[in-house]
Write a protein that holds these residues in place. Structure first.
Motif, PDB file in Angstrom:
ATOM      1  N   ASP A 167       0.843  -1.193   0.000  1.00  0.00           N
ATOM      2  CA  ASP A 167       0.000   0.000   0.000  1.00  0.00           C
ATOM      3  C   ASP A 167       0.885   1.253   0.000  1.00  0.00           C
ATOM      4  O   ASP A 167       1.502   1.602   1.011  1.00  0.00           O
ATOM      5  CB  ASP A 167      -0.904  -0.015   1.232  1.00  0.00           C
ATOM      6  N   GLU A 168       0.938   1.937  -1.114  1.00  0.00           N
ATOM      7  CA  GLU A 168       1.824   3.087  -1.259  1.00  0.00           C
ATOM      8  C   GLU A 168       1.390   4.255  -0.380  1.00  0.00           C
ATOM      9  O   GLU A 168       2.227   5.019   0.121  1.00  0.00           O
ATOM     10  CB  GLU A 168       1.907   3.523  -2.718  1.00  0.00           C
ATOM     11  N   GLU A 169       0.073   4.417  -0.197  1.00  0.00           N
ATOM     12  CA  GLU A 169      -0.382   5.515   0.648  1.00  0.00           C
ATOM     13  C   GLU A 169       0.076   5.319   2.083  1.00  0.00           C
ATOM     14  O   GLU A 169       0.535   6.269   2.735  1.00  0.00           O
ATOM     15  CB  GLU A 169      -1.906   5.640   0.596  1.00  0.00           C
ATOM     16  N   ALA A 170      -0.043   4.105   2.606  1.00  0.00           N
ATOM     17  CA  ALA A 170       0.383   3.832   3.973  1.00  0.00           C
ATOM     18  C   ALA A 170       1.870   4.130   4.145  1.00  0.00           C
ATOM     19  O   ALA A 170       2.292   4.746   5.140  1.00  0.00           O
ATOM     20  CB  ALA A 170       0.074   2.381   4.336  1.00  0.00           C
ATOM     21  N   ARG A 171       2.681   3.702   3.188  1.00  0.00           N
ATOM     22  CA  ARG A 171       4.124   3.963   3.252  1.00  0.00           C
ATOM     23  C   ARG A 171       4.406   5.465   3.196  1.00  0.00           C
ATOM     24  O   ARG A 171       5.233   5.984   3.961  1.00  0.00           O
ATOM     25  CB  ARG A 171       4.844   3.272   2.094  1.00  0.00           C
TER      26      ARG A 171
END
Length: 352
Positions: free
Chosen positions: A257-261
């Motif tokens: 999940d790119e948003e979480a990172r």
């Protein structure tokens, strides 16, 4: 063979279902890292998950493993992991739970490098509350013309929301218990007590400024009705259910999940630059995780409660951490004073 411990439970229930079971250090598979955990955060939603209150939202397979936030040291990396090395300090999340443990194996995408000047206990409790808070505040597009009311403002998510909203230029009215008001002033908010007359107190402290947004972290009472009476538009009210859904989204976010990172990286930078300060109100040794959750469950702690896997005994009693917390001491003093049970001239009767 290296043996540690992990939290596990075999069925839904309260604290009595929690077990500390032996854990072998896992092997790193392709694309994975094995992290020795130094600190891990506790979250109310994890307790609700264990108690079965979120069955309609999250499916569990038993035995289930508890914990999503963590910070630690990379001890092994699998094939294909080239941008991290053994010994690197990282923080991240456990997509399937299991961060309340000595070690955790997660895909490389579930961790980011820990900023050098962010402490372990802060990094270990940053992910879930931080990502939730950022998402909520961003959804409101706050700016200098806004005045936002935030309930449960001193809690794990709330105290981060307050600082982010203040950083965006908004005036922040913080609903919270009077015992938290001094702290809430320190982070740039205007504190208001819950209960009868809260609407009038909000209007008074706003000094004629229109209330343009409302975040309900509390979930009790008629927050939507209060927001409506204050003139807040429906699309600028964030309900406790909406906040819960955001939190669940990050609770089970996949490793890729790119948003979480991106959010965790941004939060780490904000903490390192002192734009956001994470308050740790309880820091417990891992073996006292049930006591840590009991502390959190009282719904009275400011900021975050965190467990440390490698706390150091200083030569005092093993239960050194059990000394009465300042917040409990103050409450006990107030109760005794109200009951007239304080002895005249005793140390407890002197002003602090």
């Amino acid at each position: 063979m290296r043996i540690g411990n992990a939290v596990q439970y075999d069925h839904y229930g309260s604290f009595d279902v929690v077990e500390l079971v032996p854990q072998e250090r896992p092997q790193a598979g392709p694309g994975d890292v094995v992290v020795e955990i130094v600190a891990a955060g506790l979250n109310h939603i994890e307790r609700f998950l264990r108690e079965g209150k979120l069955r309609d939202h999250v499916e569990l397979e038993f035995p289930a493993h508890q914990g999503v936030d963590f910070a630690g040291i990379v001890r092994a990396r699998g094939d294909g992991v080239r941008d991290l090395k053994v010994g690197d300090e990282v923080m991240g999340h456990a997509p399937e739970g299991g961060s309340h443990a000595t070690w955790i194996r997660v895909p490389r995408g579930a961790v980011v490098k820990k900023p050098e000047h962010v402490g372990w206990e802060v990094a270990g409790g940053l992910y879930l509350a931080g990502c939730t808070a950022v998402s909520v505040v961003r959804s409101l597009r706050l700016g200098p013309d806004d005045t936002v009311v935030i309930s449960a403002a001193a809690g794990g998510v709330g105290h981060i929301e307050c600082q982010l909203a203040h950083d965006a230029g908004a005036t922040v009215i913080a609903l919270g218990s009077p015992r938290n008001h001094d702290y809430l002033r320190q982070i740039g908010t205007l504190p208001v007590a819950y209960g009868d007359g809260e609407e009038d107190r909000i209007r008074s402290i706003a000094k004629g400024r229109p209330i343009t947004a409302f975040i309900d972290n509390h979930g009790a009472g008629d927050a939507r009705g209060l927001a409506s009476r204050l003139g807040v538009a429906d699309d600028r009210f964030v309900s406790s259910e909406e906040r819960r859904d955001i939190e669940i989204r990050f609770l089970r976010a996949p490793a890729e999940d790119e948003e979480a990172r991106a959010l965790l990286t941004m939060l780490g930078k904000a903490v390192q630059e002192h734009r956001v300060q994470i308050l740790i109100s309880g820091f417990y040794p891992f073996e006292y995780i049930v006591e840590a959750y009991e502390d959190l469950a009282q719904m009275r702690s400011r900021g975050k409660v965190v467990i440390g896997m490698q706390t150091v005994e200083t030569g005092a009693r093993l239960d050194w951490y059990r000394s009465e917390k300042a917040r409990d001491l103050r409450d006990r003093y107030a109760d005794e004073q109200a009951a007239g049970t304080l002895a005249s001239g005793s140390p407890a009767s002197q002003p602090d």
